[in-house]
Design an enzyme around this catalytic site. Structure first.
Site, PDB file in Angstrom:
ATOM      1  CG  ASP A 116       0.886  -1.105  -0.829  1.00  0.00           C
ATOM      2  OD1 ASP A 116       1.563  -0.135  -0.484  1.00  0.00           O
ATOM      3  OD2 ASP A 116       1.193  -1.821  -1.801  1.00  0.00           O
ATOM      4  CG  PHE A 165       4.837  -7.728  -3.373  1.00  0.00           C
ATOM      5  CD1 PHE A 165       3.713  -6.953  -3.610  1.00  0.00           C
ATOM      6  CD2 PHE A 165       4.741  -9.103  -3.532  1.00  0.00           C
ATOM      7  CE1 PHE A 165       2.516  -7.532  -4.005  1.00  0.00           C
ATOM      8  CE2 PHE A 165       3.547  -9.689  -3.929  1.00  0.00           C
ATOM      9  CZ  PHE A 165       2.436  -8.902  -4.163  1.00  0.00           C
ATOM     10  CB  VAL A 166       5.236  -9.382   2.404  1.00  0.00           C
ATOM     11  CG1 VAL A 166       6.393  -8.522   2.887  1.00  0.00           C
ATOM     12  CG2 VAL A 166       3.895  -8.683   2.663  1.00  0.00           C
ATOM     13  CG  ASP A 172      -2.058 -14.177  -4.168  1.00  0.00           C
ATOM     14  OD1 ASP A 172      -2.263 -13.039  -3.694  1.00  0.00           O
ATOM     15  OD2 ASP A 172      -2.417 -14.502  -5.304  1.00  0.00           O
TER      16      ASP A 172
HETATM   17  P1  5GP Z   1      -3.913  -0.939  -1.182  1.00  0.00           P
HETATM   18  O1  5GP Z   1      -5.238  -0.611  -1.791  1.00  0.00           O
HETATM   19  O2  5GP Z   1      -3.851  -0.626   0.308  1.00  0.00           O
HETATM   20  O3  5GP Z   1      -2.776  -0.288  -1.931  1.00  0.00           O
HETATM   21  O4  5GP Z   1      -3.660  -2.486  -1.396  1.00  0.00           O
HETATM   22  C1  5GP Z   1      -4.345  -3.422  -0.652  1.00  0.00           C
HETATM   23  C2  5GP Z   1      -4.399  -4.744  -1.354  1.00  0.00           C
HETATM   24  O5  5GP Z   1      -3.286  -4.943  -2.240  1.00  0.00           O
HETATM   25  C3  5GP Z   1      -4.292  -5.842  -0.311  1.00  0.00           C
HETATM   26  O6  5GP Z   1      -5.567  -6.206   0.186  1.00  0.00           O
HETATM   27  C4  5GP Z   1      -3.602  -6.949  -1.079  1.00  0.00           C
HETATM   28  O7  5GP Z   1      -4.572  -7.687  -1.798  1.00  0.00           O
HETATM   29  C5  5GP Z   1      -2.715  -6.213  -2.067  1.00  0.00           C
HETATM   30  N1  5GP Z   1      -1.350  -6.051  -1.535  1.00  0.00           N
HETATM   31  C6  5GP Z   1      -0.789  -4.918  -1.102  1.00  0.00           C
HETATM   32  N2  5GP Z   1       0.484  -5.118  -0.700  1.00  0.00           N
HETATM   33  C7  5GP Z   1       0.716  -6.444  -0.887  1.00  0.00           C
HETATM   34  C8  5GP Z   1       1.874  -7.278  -0.648  1.00  0.00           C
HETATM   35  O8  5GP Z   1       2.946  -6.865  -0.174  1.00  0.00           O
HETATM   36  N3  5GP Z   1       1.732  -8.593  -0.961  1.00  0.00           N
HETATM   37  C9  5GP Z   1       0.580  -9.118  -1.478  1.00  0.00           C
HETATM   38  N4  5GP Z   1       0.582 -10.421  -1.770  1.00  0.00           N
HETATM   39  N5  5GP Z   1      -0.510  -8.359  -1.727  1.00  0.00           N
HETATM   40  C10 5GP Z   1      -0.445  -7.035  -1.418  1.00  0.00           C
END
Ligand code: 5GP
Length: 202
Positions: A116, A165-166, A172
Site C-alpha cells: 500500500d 481496501f480489499v 482480512d
Molecule cells: P503498507 O505498509 O504498504 O502501507 O501496508 C502493507 C500492509 O498493510 C499489508 O501487508 C497488509 O497487511 C495491510 N494492507 C494494506 N492494504 C490492505 C488492504 O487493502 N486490505 C488488507 N486486508 N490489508 C491491507
C-alpha cells in the site's frame, strides 16, 4: 464422501454485504501465480531461493507460489505488526515473530501480499538486508496504484489494483475473509472501532 465442489458462495462470504466487487478473480490469481512461479524458476535456476512469507496475509499466495516454483525452495515466515489504524500503516513496524533461519549466504525472496504505502516492505527489506543474504528480492502479489512514497523496487509483481481496501486470498478485516478465493473490495467501515461494531463485538 468427499464433495467434488468447493464451499458455496454463501459460505465464502459472497452475499455478505461488506464484500464488494471482485478486483482479481480466482482464475486470474491462479494464472498469474503460475506465471510468477515460472519466472522465478527460470531466474533462480541453480540458486534456489528461501521464500520468506509475511504472515498472515501472504500465506495463501506463498503456498500457491511455492508449488509453482520447480526448484527445491526453502520456506520461512515472519509476522510483523504495524502501528496505525486498521487500514493505514504508520511505517513503524514491530516484528512479532522472527525468522527461524539464518539468512547469511541465502538467496532470499520476500513474499508479500499487498503493498500500500510501501512502508512495511521498506522496513522489512532494510531489516533482512542487514542479515547478510547473498541476494534479497521481493515478490508482491498486489500493488496499490500510486500510493507509495518510497521506491518499491519489486523484482516481481502480480497485479496493480486501484487504491481501495480489499479482502480475500489471505487479506482480512479483523481475521475474516482470508479464505475468499478471489480479491474483492471491502465495503464496510474500516476504522478499528467501526469494525468492532460491524462485527458485533462489545
Ligand atoms: P503498507 O505498509 O504498504 O502501507 O501496508 C502493507 C500492509 O498493510 C499489508 O501487508 C497488509 O497487511 C495491510 N494492507 C494494506 N492494504 C490492505 C488492504 O487493502 N486490505 C488488507 N486486508 N490489508 C491491507
Amino acid at each position: 464422501m468427499i464433495e467434488p465442489d468447493g464451499p458455496t458462495a454463501g459460505e465464502l462470504g459472497v452475499g455478505d454485504p461488506h464484500v464488494g466487487d471482485v478486483v482479481v478473480s480466482e482464475q486470474d490469481l491462479k494464472r498469474r501465480v503460475r506465471e510468477l512461479g515460472a519466472q522465478i524458476t527460470a531466474d533462480y535456476a541453480g540458486r534456489p531461493p528461501l521464500l520468506v512469507g509475511v504472515l498472515k496475509g501472504a500465506c495463501f499466495f506463498l503456498s500457491d507460489l511455492a508449488r509453482s516454483i520447480r526448484l527445491p525452495v526453502e520456506l520461512d515466515f515472519m509476522a510483523v505488526s504495524s502501528y496505525g489504524s486498521a487500514t493505514r500503516t504508520s511505517g513503524v513496524v514491530r516484528i512479532v515473530k522472527d525468522l527461524d533461519l539464518d539468512l547469511t549466504g541465502r538467496h532470499v525472496l520476500i513474499v508479500e501480499d499487498i503493498v500500500d504505502s510501501g512502508l512495511t516492505l521498506s522496513y522489512l527489506r532494510r531489516n533482512l538486508a542487514a542479515r547478510h543474504p547473498s541476494s534479497l528480492e521481493v515478490v508482491a502479489l498486489l500493488v496499490k496504484d500510486g500510493l507509495q512514497s518510497v521506491d518499491l523496487d519489486l523484482a516481481y509483481e502480480g497485479f496493480r489494483i486501484p487504491p481501495d481496501f480489499v479482502v480475500g486470498y489471505g487479506l482480512d478485516v479483523a481475521e475474516r475473509y482470508r479464505n475468499l478465493p478471489f480479491i474483492a473490495t471491502y465495503r464496510g467501515e474500516t476504522g478499528r472501532n467501526d469494525l468492532r461494531a460491524t462485527l458485533g463485538h462489545p
